[in-house]
Design an enzyme around this catalytic site. Structure first.
Site, PDB file in Angstrom:
ATOM      1  N   CYS A 269      -4.713  -2.455   3.506  1.00 54.00           N
ATOM      2  CA  CYS A 269      -3.757  -2.100   2.450  1.00 54.00           C
ATOM      3  C   CYS A 269      -4.411  -1.858   1.089  1.00 54.00           C
ATOM      4  CB  CYS A 269      -2.692  -3.188   2.309  1.00 54.00           C
ATOM      5  SG  CYS A 269      -1.658  -3.410   3.782  1.00 54.00           S
TER       6      CYS A 269
ATOM      7  N   CYS B  95       0.823  -1.204   0.000  1.00 50.75           N
ATOM      8  CA  CYS B  95       0.000   0.000   0.000  1.00 50.75           C
ATOM      9  C   CYS B  95       0.858   1.256   0.000  1.00 50.75           C
ATOM     10  CB  CYS B  95      -0.952   0.018   1.192  1.00 50.75           C
ATOM     11  SG  CYS B  95      -0.193   0.365   2.784  1.00 50.75           S
TER      12      CYS B  95
ATOM     13  N   ASP C  65       2.816   1.994   3.288  1.00 45.15           N
ATOM     14  CA  ASP C  65       4.027   1.181   3.452  1.00 45.15           C
ATOM     15  C   ASP C  65       5.262   1.910   2.932  1.00 45.15           C
ATOM     16  OD1 ASP C  65       2.778  -1.014   4.608  1.00 45.15           O
ATOM     17  OD2 ASP C  65       2.506  -2.074   2.699  1.00 45.15           O
TER      18      ASP C  65
END
Length: 215
Positions: free
Chosen positions: A157, A94, A97
């Site tokens: 995510c 995602c 991240d």
């Protein structure tokens, strides 16, 4: 505590099934650009293979290929979020991240993503001490706070994207009640907060308790 503080706490807790003391070493191994053997992860963490396999089984989203780990947040499989670090071309699950991992890896990264609505590119350079560049400057990150984090990739995510602007994200916001978007620098601050918590959690596992201490 704000809504985003609550989200950060949930994402770094046992609610996701992830153990920071196992996940951080795994991420650093994946950052080298090759699949990770279970035996290697066991050696690095000082745990038995059986113990590691049991811990990994609690995280249903882990990606495997021929019995080796190829993805857990950071992945070798292509996603919309390209993440180049230390000369390795990797990907993340995602947008958030990409803003967490530079702190965890203590390394700068070049990020390339695309708006899920228009396909327009977003490029970012980010390091462990901040966001260095964002193009376009109006780019934002979408966030959700789902009720169930058991499968963190599908619940969280898969909803966390880069958009070129708040206006670009309007359709997404209309179809995700309770969702929000924030500027990249604010999302980085949230990601850094999470990264530091993860590091502290991993270090806490290795510290002797007062009961174990001789003095």
């Amino acid at each position: 505590m704000t809504e985003n503080d609550t989200l950060a706490t949930r994402l770094t807790s046992s609610e996701t099934g992830q153990e920071a003391s196992l996940w951080l070493p795994l991420m650093k191994l994946l950052a080298q650009g090759d699949p990770v053997e279970i035996s290697t992860l066991a050696t690095v963490t000082g745990r038995s293979e059986a113990d590691v396999r049991q811990a990994l089984a609690a995280v249903p989203d882990i990606e495997y290929e021929y019995g080796r780990i190829i993805g857990q947040g950071l992945t070798l499989r292509p996603t919309p979020h390209r993440f180049e670090v230390n000369g390795e071309q990797l990907y993340t699950w995602c947008a958030l991240d990409t803003l967490i991992f530079p702190t965890l890896l203590d390394a700068s990264a070049r990020v390339e993503s695309v708006s899920p609505t228009t396909g327009e590119p977003i490029t970012i350079t980010v390091g462990p001490r901040g966001v260095q560049s964002v193009s376009p400057e109006t780019a934002v990150v979408s966030l959700v706070n789902p009720s169930d984090m058991t499968s963190v990739r599908s619940a969280f995510c898969n909803q966390v994207h880069y958009f070129t602007s708040a206006g670009d994200a309007q359709t997404w916001l209309e179809t995700h009640p309770g969702g929000e978007v924030m500027p990249v620098t604010e999302a980085y601050a949230l990601g850094t907060q999470m990264a530091r918590t993860m590091i502290e959690n991993a270090q806490e596992v290795g510290r002797p308790s007062r009961a174990d201490s001789c003095c």
